[in-house]
Every structure is written in C-alpha cells, then in structure tokens.
Design an enzyme around this catalytic site. Structure first.
Site, PDB file in Angstrom:
ATOM      1  N   VAL A 526       0.856  -1.190   0.000  1.00 60.53           N
ATOM      2  CA  VAL A 526       0.000   0.000   0.000  1.00 60.53           C
ATOM      3  C   VAL A 526       0.889   1.235   0.000  1.00 60.53           C
ATOM      4  O   VAL A 526       1.863   1.304   0.747  1.00 60.53           O
ATOM      5  CB  VAL A 526      -0.928   0.025   1.234  1.00 60.53           C
ATOM      6  CG1 VAL A 526      -1.816   1.265   1.204  1.00 60.53           C
ATOM      7  CG2 VAL A 526      -1.782  -1.227   1.271  1.00 60.53           C
ATOM      8  N   ASP A 637     -12.841 -11.722   7.603  1.00 61.81           N
ATOM      9  CA  ASP A 637     -11.513 -11.424   8.131  1.00 61.81           C
ATOM     10  C   ASP A 637     -11.531 -10.139   8.968  1.00 61.81           C
ATOM     11  O   ASP A 637     -10.678  -9.276   8.827  1.00 61.81           O
ATOM     12  CB  ASP A 637     -10.498 -11.296   6.997  1.00 61.81           C
ATOM     13  CG  ASP A 637      -9.061 -11.445   7.485  1.00 61.81           C
ATOM     14  OD1 ASP A 637      -8.143 -10.934   6.806  1.00 61.81           O
ATOM     15  OD2 ASP A 637      -8.847 -12.060   8.553  1.00 61.81           O
TER      16      ASP A 637
END
Length: 830
Positions: A526, A637
């Site tokens: 990222v 998740d």
C-alpha cells in the site's frame, strides 16, 4: 430588518469600547530593545509572522504567566519554548526587556519594585545598541550592533521540550554548552519534568531518553541514515537529519529541504511520559498529526533483557530474551537476567570466527572503540577485531556504506534488540566449535559455490521455459478472445467504479517509491499518493505473481463498489493495466486500530468514550454489510488491523478480499478452503468450513474484547499460553471482569456499567454455538439501548492450547493450509 433591538445596542457599544481600549494598550513588536520592552499583552512577531513571543497561561486550570514562543498561525496555541519555566508570574505585571548590561530579562514590576525573574546571563558590560528579534525559524536571538552583529545569545541553545527544524541538540565541546530537551511536568505545567533527551558523547555518541535521571530508551548510535534504535528512519524528500561528530561538537539537527506548504509546520516534542513525537500541522484538517513516536515497544525499554542478550518481540507472539551466539543464560530459563560465555570456551584459538546477528540495534557504544577512517571497510574491521584477543564483536559505523569500524571489548554487551527485516548487522566472536554449528550447510560434495551455481542455473532455465510457455498461452488466449486491450479483467458489474490511468497513479506515488510505502500485506503493498487535484489517496498495489491476489482484487472491486457507509472505507477507483492491478482508496491519516490499542503510548489517546464510539461504529458497519446494503456480505476477516481510523478516530472497515456475497435469503455456506486469521475465526468455520453472519459476529466479539482490554486475543494470561476470550470468561464467572480492563480507562468509574455491558456483549458474541450468538442488529441494539442482557454461555476454546495460533497475523489462504497474511497491515499513516 433590525438585527439588534435598542436594548441590545447598549451592551454591544460598551463591549466595542472595551475591546478598543484593550487593543490600544497592547501591540505587536518587531524587536525588543532597552527602549522598547515587551509587556504582558504585547507580542513579538517574526518577520513572516510564523512565530510569536509573548506572555501566556498554559491552560484554563492555571493562573500562572510565562514568557514563551508559539506558532502564530496555528489556531490552537502551541508553545515551543518557555523562558521562566520554574519561576512563573502570578499576575500580568511582567515586563520582558533588555537591561543596561545587555541581557534579556524578565522583571516583575509590582509595587514599583524591580525584581528579576529570569535572565539570559550573557553579558556584564553596558550595551545600548543590543536588539532581540524573533526569527521565522522560531529562534529568539540577541544581537549587538543594532541587531546586525554577532549573536550573543539564542533560545535554540536553551530548548524546552520542543526541537524545531534547524535547531541543534547536543554538546558544544568548546564551550561546554549541552543542549537537551526536558519535558513539561504536565500539560498544564511547563516547569521542568522528569523526562529528558540528550546525546551521551562518551565512547561512540548515542541518543538517550532519561526518566527521573535513569536511562529509559537508548535511541542508539548513528548508523549513517539514522539511529540504530530507529531503523525505519530513512532519507526523507522533505527533511533530513544532520549528525555532526568532530572535535568541536557532537550534535543532531533536522533540516527541512523542501517546503511545499508554508503552513505545514513540524516539531519534535518530548512529552511528560518520555515519548518523543514528531508532529506535523495539517492546515486542511486544522490539527497536529503524529507522524512518528517512540519508544513504541516493550523491547525499546533500556536493558529490557540482560547483558549479551537480544530482546526479540517477534518470537511466538511474546517477547523473548535470546542469548547471543556463543553465550548461554545465566539462569535456566532465558536471557532475561543476562547471558554468559558458554563453559569451557576460550578466545584467540585456532579456527574461531564471527557469527552474523542480523537486523538488530547494536549494543551500548559508550565503551565501544571507533575507527572512523573512511578507508576502513567491513572486512578490514573484521581483521582488526580478529587480531585483538579482547575484541568480542564488531560492526560498521555506517550500515549503508559499510565504512568505519565499531568494536566491543568485553562480555557485557548491553541493550540489544531485534527488528523485523530492518536494523544493523552485528558480528559476534565465537570459538571454532560454535562457528561450526552456524557454518554447517547441506551442500554435499559440490561445496557451497558449486551448490549455489547449480541452483542459480536451474532457476534461470526454469524461468526461461516458464516464460516461453506463459507467453505462448497468453498470446493464444488473446487471439481467441479477439482483443489486445490492456484492460483484461472483466468490468461487467463494476461500471460504477472509476478507472484511473496508470500514469496518474505512478505520478501520484512517485513511481511507487519506498518513501511512499505505508503498508504491506499478502495481497501486495500500500502506497500513499497525491493526485493532481490535491487529494490524498491510498493505493493498494496487488502482487503480480499471486493468482490469489487477482481473485481477491476482483472480489474487493465487485463488493466495495456497491457499498456506501460511513464505517466502511471508501474506494475511489481502480486501475487495471497490463500486469498492474491497483485499488485506490480514501487516505486515512491515522493508522489501523491495532496500532493504537496495542501500543503502550498511543492507546492513551483512546479514552473510554472514544473506544465505545469505535465499538459502535464497527458494529454499525457490520450490520450494514449483513442486512442494510444491497448485498449481504460476510467479511470473513474482521480484526483490528482491518479497521482503519480517520482523522477523528472514526472506524472504517477495510479489506474485502476474502469476503463472500450471499443471496437475499441465504444465511450460511460451506467451503473446503478456510480463510481468515487465527484467533478471530469462529469454531464452526475454522474446523468445519461453515461460515455465516454469525462467523463475523464471533470475530466482532473478539475485537470488542481487545478494544476494552488493549490486549491481543492470543497471549499469556495467568502465566500460561491461553487466549483473551478464555481469560475474560474465567474472570467473568468469578465476578472480576473489570480486572482485565485497560488500566488507562479503568479509572472512569462512572462508566463502569457501560464497560461491563461491553464485556458481556463480547462474551455473547463468542459463544461456542452459532445459534446462541446474537445478530449484529441485536448487538447494535444492546450497545445503544439499555435493554437487559442474557447471561453468556461458555465460549469456544478451539485454539486455547495451540502453539500455531499465537500470531494474529497468520492467515489461511485458499491454496495453502497456512500462509502469509493476505490482508494489508498499515505500518505508517494512511
């Protein structure tokens, strides 16, 4: 239309007169001289009006008056320097001026008596042409010759708790002046606090933070790009750190190289807890943000482990003290109390050598010997140490260029800690027997070089063949589809997702530079980016080599593009061009939730009200996924690292790469490929592959308990390997649940009933059987209403004694039983 009545005009006129009289009695100065003092109510402005100097009161809880310097253009007064820290005035009769001896002085003029409160103490001769001015750097300087001569005194030489750019910290060896930072006593009291930060010049200089005079954090020695205790410090395009160590001085100074925004101020502050924080002013958000802070981990604490022992926070999700090669614990457990040379081991014998200990903060350097000769290479350093029987370890002075030599000469190497993939390489002397243990490799008759050659050639041939076959299949597939477009991922159903051009993203992220990287996960990396229109973005760049990443990419685009909720991270678009698959999200200035609740310092920013708001926000986000959106989404998740926090600490759920879409009436499904994160998985999903909305409820329950306690689910409780869920349940049964609450919020007794309610809701969510768990609609109702709660049944303890589940980062993928985490963990500001 009348704005005010006649009766209202009278007090308004009186107020206007009072304001006029007040403003006429105080004014802005450009200099201070013997003829132009600064009175309480006046301000001295720097040329560009960046900083101001004047009298201030630190808070509404204080009546004391101080002379200080603050940022003039920051709405909330941010003080960076205080003159009379330990000697405040108790009224507004103070005058800051230059006396007939040429000193800056603070006088108390009450009852016509002149009393000196503070003085610069730099001159004893009469000076009438001395001026004081405030520079745009925030430095208050006293000059002679009408302000055009040399600097006689400057505030940068006597810092308070703040280090500004271009201000030095450290020792002037010629004059003996030692510039140190000292914290405020409290937020309301600028007097000298218990924390200081300074450079220790003995041996090879090091940075230390002290609390109550004792070492608290050894920031470490200079390694070239930064300090050994801060391996994440890398060359910055905006600022650089200049370290000087010569016969004249040993100092450090931050230098701002590029100022893109003149309102983007920054400061390094030592707070009353002993934390050093790098703060940056974000004018568009009207607030200071913490770009970095330290110390941040238990292993940063000075001498957390004993001599010759490495503090390793990455061992089995718990801190361990590991002995250096050739050493063994002084006791039978570990190196907590130090390590000693193994028995019957002697140095300076034939066959001995060095074992590399990679990625560490090197030991205390106050007793180390240094050779800064630029011709001294790492190999030269090794030979120097090997020839000296007293030399026990060595490393380079500069970890980048490998120039210079640091050597240690005793078996009391202190304060070593491990880092994960960063840090400095350190070489420890061992005997021939110990060296053989580390050098024994299964190369067979080929030898090391021959073995490596065969491996390299084999890999090259494999890549060559694989590339040829892949090219042939891709070419054939394209021909069959009749297209050569760069956009080969099916856009059907994703028409409401804007597509970005790759060149714009490359420009925004500076070609995906390391300096812009803010996170790393199993799907890829990222990066922070800045679009041409000034918008900040977060770009998730998926791995080119993981087919699982592409499937996760398709899932995430398909799902999140159709979702709009204040507690879900917002996708701005995507980019699919060639092998590049990018997701563009809104930029989140604060890190993920786990970076707050599991950090000893940052969790203090989360009082109970903020934590409760985060809990409710997450619950509402999950409820939207399960019930209120156009689709029914099972996240699969949910965990602390997948909850991002915006500038106001509002939670936003992210990472939908593992999510599943359900039909309108569908409530559960089954899979043979379990994905998610140990510790957060429901028992029916982990063991049977059965997932439903109740699977997310279970994960939420674990997350809720972590927020309340600031503890990870997997860990050591009551001295045994257990789980947070089990520990909370045991305390709940005994009526002692409040004992597990984070102490930083436990003092809020008026909210104990709310804390207990949250613990009970958490236990209801983690009950063993899915049918017993509430829905998220019921959870939100329980959180926000005063309804009576049912007593929880025992939770599931599927993993309570497992050694493989201790990491909250171990994630199961669809192809592998257990592999690296597929979700993105943010490591910098987003």
């Amino acid at each position: 239309m009348k704005l005010f009545s006649a009766n209202q005009l009278v007090p308004i006129k009186i107020l206007s007169i009072l304001l006029f009289l007040h403003c006429s009695s105080c004014h802005s100065l450009t200099t201070i001289s013997t003829k132009q003092p600064l009175k309480d109510g006046d301000v001295l402005l720097s040329t560009g009006e960046v900083f101001a100097l004047g009298f201030f009161t630190p808070s509404n809880n204080s009546k004391n008056r101080y002379v200080g310097i603050w940022f003039h253009k920051v709405p909330k007064q941010t003080v960076v320097w205080v003159a009379n820290r330990d000697n405040p005035l108790n009224d507004s009769s103070g005058v800051f001026s230059i006396n007939t001896h040429g000193n800056l002085v603070l006088n108390h003029t009450k009852n016509q008596n002149l009393n000196t409160i503070w003085s610069s103490n730099v001159s004893a001769s009469s000076r009438i042409d001395i001026l004081a001015e405030l520079l745009d750097s925030g430095n208050l300087v006293l000059r002679d010759s009408g302000g055009r001569g040399k600097v006689l005194w400057q505030s940068f030489d006597y810092p308070s708790d703040t280090l500004l750019p271009f201000a030095k910290l450290g020792l002037d060896r010629k004059s003996g002046l030692n510039r140190i930072l000292t914290s405020w006593k409290s937020l309301d009291d600028p007097s000298f606090g218990s924390a200081t930060i300074r450079i220790d010049p003995t041996g090879y200089p090091q940075f230390f933070i002290y609390k109550n005079g004792e070492p608290f954090w050894r920031v470490g020695s200079w390694t070239g790009p930064g300090w050994s205790g801060i391996p994440e410090m890398v060359p910055d395009p905006v600022q650089s750190v200049v370290f000087t160590n010569n016969a004249d001085e040993v100092t450090v100074m931050n230098v701002v190289k590029i100022i893109k925004d003149p309102a983007a101020f920054e400061r390094n502050v030592l707070d009353e807890t002993g934390q050093i924080l790098r703060n940056i002013w974000r004018a568009q958000e009207n607030r200071w943000i913490v770009a970095w802070s330290g110390p941040s981990e238990e292993c940063d604490r000075y001498r957390r482990c004993g001599s010759n022992s490495i503090c390793d926070p990455y061992k089995k999700e718990k801190l361990e003290c590991v002995c250096l090669p050739g050493f063994e614990p002084k006791n039978l457990r570990d190196g907590s109390n130090g390590c000693m040379r193994k028995k019957n081991v002697s140095t300076c014998e034939s066959g001995e050598g060095f074992v590399k200990v990679a990625y560490v903060k090197v030991p205390e350097t106050s007793k180390a010997q240094v050779d800064n000769n630029k011709s001294m290479s790492l190999d030269d350093c090794k030979e120097t140490c090997l020839k000296d029987c007293s030399c026990t370890a060595y490393t380079s002075v500069n970890k980048i260029t490998h120039i210079g030599c640091l050597t240690w000469h005793s078996d009391d190497m202190e304060d070593i800690r491990a880092f994960n993939g960063t840090g400095q390489d350190f070489y420890v002397r061992v005997d021939a027997v110990e060296l053989a243990k580390y050098e024994r490799k299964p190369y067979g008759s080929l030898g090391k070089k021959g073995f490596v050659t065969v491996i390299v050639v084999s890999i090259f041939l494999f890549i060559l063949v694989a590339t040829s076959l892949l090219y042939w299949f891709v070419k054939k597939a394209r021909h069959a589809k009749g297209t050569h477009s760069n956009y080969e991922v099916d856009r059907e159903g994703n028409s409401d997702v804007p597509f970005f051009d790759l060149s714009d993203i490359i420009e925004a992220t500076n070609n995906f530079s390391i300096a812009n990287k803010i996170g790393q996960g199993g799907f890829g990396s990222v990066y922070k980016g800045l679009l041409k229109n000034g918008m900040e973005i977060a770009v998730k760049r998926l791995s080119k080599y993981a087919e699982q990443s592409i499937e996760g990419f398709k899932t995430e685009v398909a799902i999140i593009a159709k979702l709009q909720h204040r507690n879900l991270v917002r996708i701005l678009g995507c980019c699919i061009q060639g092998e590049d698959h990018l997701l563009i999200y809104e930029y989140m200035p604060n890190k993920s939730l786990d970076s707050f609740i599991f950090d000893a310092a940052k969790k203090l920013q989360l009082d109970w009200r903020k934590r409760f708001n985060i809990i409710c926000g997450i619950a509402r986000g999950i409820l939207y996924l399960h019930q209120d959106s156009r689709l029914r989404i099972i996240h699969r998740d949910l965990k602390a690292s997948n909850i991002l926090l915006d500038f106001a600490l509002n939670p936003k759920i992210t990472d939908f790469g593992m999510a599943r879409i359900f039909g309108g009436d569908q409530i559960q499904a089954n899979t043979e490929h379990v994905v998610g994160t140990y510790g957060y998985m429901s028992p029916e999903y982990a063991m049977e592959g059965l997932f439903s909305i109740k699977s997310d409820v279970y994960s939420f329950g674990v997350l809720l308990l972590e927020i309340v306690t600031s503890r990870k689910n997997s860990g050591y409780y009551d001295g045994i390997n257990s789980s947070l869920v089990k520990h909370v349940w045991d305390l709940w049964k005994e009526g002692r649940a409040l004992e597990i609450v984070d102490p930083s919020i436990k003092c809020e007794t008026c909210l104990e009933h709310e804390v207990v309610k949250c613990i009970q809701i958490g236990l209801l969510c983690v009950q063993e059987y899915a049918s017993d768990r509430p829905t998220m609609l019921e959870v939100v109702s329980m959180l926000e209403n005063g309804s009576t709660l049912h007593p929880p049944k025992p939770p599931a303890f599927v993993f309570k004694n497992s050694t493989s589940d201790q990491s909250n980062q171990a994630t199961m993928t669809e192809e592998f039983t257990c592999s690296n985490e597929m979700s993105t963990t943010v490591t910098e500001d987003r």
